[in-house]
Scaffold this motif. Structure first.
Motif, PDB file in Angstrom:
ATOM      1  N   LEU A 269       0.859  -1.183   0.000  1.00 23.94           N
ATOM      2  CA  LEU A 269       0.000   0.000   0.000  1.00 23.94           C
ATOM      3  C   LEU A 269       0.893   1.230   0.000  1.00 23.94           C
ATOM      4  O   LEU A 269       1.767   1.385   0.850  1.00 23.94           O
ATOM      5  CB  LEU A 269      -0.912  -0.004   1.227  1.00 23.94           C
ATOM      6  N   TRP A 270       0.710   2.087  -0.993  1.00 20.46           N
ATOM      7  CA  TRP A 270       1.493   3.327  -1.063  1.00 20.46           C
ATOM      8  C   TRP A 270       0.800   4.380  -0.200  1.00 20.46           C
ATOM      9  O   TRP A 270      -0.309   4.809  -0.492  1.00 20.46           O
ATOM     10  CB  TRP A 270       1.635   3.802  -2.502  1.00 20.46           C
ATOM     11  N   ALA A 271       1.464   4.787   0.866  1.00 19.74           N
ATOM     12  CA  ALA A 271       0.925   5.779   1.788  1.00 19.74           C
ATOM     13  C   ALA A 271       1.767   7.045   1.715  1.00 19.74           C
ATOM     14  O   ALA A 271       2.831   7.057   1.091  1.00 19.74           O
ATOM     15  CB  ALA A 271       0.934   5.227   3.211  1.00 19.74           C
ATOM     16  N   SER A 272       1.272   8.095   2.352  1.00 18.21           N
ATOM     17  CA  SER A 272       1.968   9.386   2.297  1.00 18.21           C
ATOM     18  C   SER A 272       2.188   9.777   0.839  1.00 18.21           C
ATOM     19  O   SER A 272       3.290  10.090   0.407  1.00 18.21           O
ATOM     20  CB  SER A 272       3.313   9.300   3.041  1.00 18.21           C
ATOM     21  N   THR A 273       1.089   9.756   0.072  1.00 19.42           N
ATOM     22  CA  THR A 273       1.184  10.025  -1.368  1.00 19.42           C
ATOM     23  C   THR A 273       0.776  11.444  -1.739  1.00 19.42           C
ATOM     24  O   THR A 273       0.722  11.780  -2.920  1.00 19.42           O
ATOM     25  CB  THR A 273       0.334   9.019  -2.173  1.00 19.42           C
ATOM     26  N   GLY A 274       0.467  12.256  -0.750  1.00 20.82           N
ATOM     27  CA  GLY A 274       0.260  13.673  -1.027  1.00 20.82           C
ATOM     28  C   GLY A 274       1.606  14.344  -1.230  1.00 20.82           C
ATOM     29  O   GLY A 274       2.523  14.189  -0.422  1.00 20.82           O
ATOM     30  N   VAL A 275       1.769  15.048  -2.337  1.00 18.89           N
ATOM     31  CA  VAL A 275       3.067  15.649  -2.673  1.00 18.89           C
ATOM     32  C   VAL A 275       3.307  16.863  -1.778  1.00 18.89           C
ATOM     33  O   VAL A 275       2.487  17.778  -1.704  1.00 18.89           O
ATOM     34  CB  VAL A 275       3.105  16.056  -4.163  1.00 18.89           C
ATOM     35  N   LYS A 276       4.469  16.873  -1.094  1.00 19.05           N
ATOM     36  CA  LYS A 276       4.776  17.959  -0.167  1.00 19.05           C
ATOM     37  C   LYS A 276       5.615  19.070  -0.804  1.00 19.05           C
ATOM     38  O   LYS A 276       5.642  20.194  -0.309  1.00 19.05           O
ATOM     39  CB  LYS A 276       5.485  17.387   1.056  1.00 19.05           C
ATOM     40  N   ASN A 277       6.310  18.761  -1.892  1.00 16.51           N
ATOM     41  CA  ASN A 277       7.125  19.767  -2.581  1.00 16.51           C
ATOM     42  C   ASN A 277       6.314  20.331  -3.750  1.00 16.51           C
ATOM     43  O   ASN A 277       6.003  19.610  -4.691  1.00 16.51           O
ATOM     44  CB  ASN A 277       8.420  19.128  -3.083  1.00 16.51           C
ATOM     45  N   PRO A 278       5.991  21.628  -3.711  1.00 19.92           N
ATOM     46  CA  PRO A 278       5.163  22.201  -4.781  1.00 19.92           C
ATOM     47  C   PRO A 278       5.827  22.204  -6.152  1.00 19.92           C
ATOM     48  O   PRO A 278       5.167  22.430  -7.166  1.00 19.92           O
ATOM     49  CB  PRO A 278       4.902  23.629  -4.294  1.00 19.92           C
ATOM     50  N   ASP A 279       7.133  21.939  -6.182  1.00 18.03           N
ATOM     51  CA  ASP A 279       7.832  21.875  -7.466  1.00 18.03           C
ATOM     52  C   ASP A 279       7.587  20.552  -8.193  1.00 18.03           C
ATOM     53  O   ASP A 279       7.911  20.431  -9.382  1.00 18.03           O
ATOM     54  CB  ASP A 279       9.342  22.056  -7.258  1.00 18.03           C
TER      55      ASP A 279
END
Length: 372
Positions: A269-279
């Protein structure tokens, strides 16, 4: 409304779409049911941070908190009742997905108290208690992959309980988790449990790896180091998938013996998939991790971003183990201590959930006092 075409393609590629959020508002408004219909959502994950956020907003929990206060319930009683009620209701909302997927999806996770992360016996006891309290076959009990958590995973699965293993950062720890799963299934079979009813996912965290390693690459400061930014998270997950393929294969005699008894694959399961670097592209950890027999649990922002402009470009994971190892070799070559990174991320993961748990306790305690 029809299912979103982009998310439908993601599902067709073998990726189960799960939502990394739950609240009473979602349940009572019908939002979760709507996401299942229009966004291909077939599962839900929760954690102490999610519940702390849900209980701190709005008035959806006020009536139940007043009832608990009136009968003299304490903070621990209230948290247990509020969270298990939400999870039970979410299990019921997704029961159709559970049945139509052959019991693979339609799953909802609830996590053991994070303060038990170093307590194997305490984790086992609470996991079994939560399983009985929620009392739904499509429940998953979340247990962190800490040194004390790994043996707890084996013991809980051995009791016939389905488990979502959380806070996995390194492939080394992931191999321990897979071994614990197989050991648990072996114990469950010896105890006479139906292995086909036991399911598990292994939650491999992605974006946090890039966040920590990118920071260290910045500190190195060379052009070679900066060229590696944004590559570690995907490489780490792809190496994990390569390890998954090594274990859950026809050539593994241990696994084959369990398959013969009804054992099911423990999916990555791929978790923490919200991108934190706006680049970085906001769908980076979805498009870059498409592979069969996987789950991607997304915050709603990422889910909607993919629904709007996400692309499925075929299998983005299989056969990329050697390429991903080259990324890790290059990271080591510029001075990144990967073992230190993963150790830090595990400790921070537990600490963050501890903080959220404390916030949840404080919030509920204050609401109970106010209700009294």
């Amino acid at each position: 409304m029809p299912t979103n075409e982009r998310l439908n393609k993601l599902s067709a590629a073998g990726v189960s779409v799960w939502l990394d959020d739950l609240s009473r508002d979602r349940l009572e408004s019908g939002n979760l049911a709507q996401l299942a219909l229009t966004r291909s959502v077939v599962g839900v994950t929760t954690n102490p941070t999610i519940f702390a956020g849900a209980l701190s907003k709005g008035t959806a929990y006020d009536a139940q908190i007043a009832q608990i206060a009136a009968r003299g319930g304490d903070t621990a009683d209230a948290i247990r009742e509020l969270t298990t009620d939400d999870v039970r209701r979410a299990c019921d909302v997704l029961r159709e997905q559970y049945e139509s997927s052959g019991h693979v999806d339609g799953r909802v996770s609830i996590e053991v108290d994070p303060t038990l992360a170093a307590d194997t016996d305490g984790t086992v006891a609470q996991a079994l208690d939560l399983w009985k309290t929620v009392d739904r076959p499509n429940l998953l009990i979340k247990i962190p992959a800490t040194p004390a958590g790994v043996p707890a995973i084996a013991r809980v699965i051995g009791e016939g309980v389905s488990v979502n293993v959380t806070l996995i950062f390194s492939v080394e720890r992931y191999r321990e988790v897979m071994d614990a799963y197989l050991s648990g299934l072996e114990a469950a079979a010896d105890a006479g449990h139906d292995l086909a009813s036991i399911h598990s996912v292994a939650s491999f965290f992605v974006s946090r790896v890039d966040s920590e390693i990118d920071k260290r690459l910045d500190a190195v400061g060379t052009a070679e180091a900066k060229s590696l930014q944004g590559k570690a998270g995907l490489a780490n997950a792809r190496l994990a998938y390569a390890a998954f393929e090594e274990v859950f294969t026809d050539t593994n005699e241990r696994w084959n013996a369990l398959v013969g008894k009804g054992g099911t694959v423990q999916r990555p399961l791929w978790a923490s998939t919200g991108v934190k670097n706006p680049d970085y592209p906001d769908t980076l950890y979805v498009t870059g991790l498409v592979a069969a027999d996987t789950v991607n649990t997304m915050p709603e922002k990422t889910l909607e971003a993919f629904a709007d402009h996400g692309e499925v470009e075929g299998d983005a994971v299989s056969g990329r183990g050697a390429e991903s190892q080259e990324v890790f070799d290059a990271l080591s070559g510029v001075g990144i201590d990967l073992a230190d990174v993963f150790g830090l991320l595990e400790r921070e993961g537990v600490q963050k959930f501890d903080v959220s748990w404390s916030e949840l306790m404080d919030s509920v305690s204050a609401q109970l006092e106010s209700a009294r």
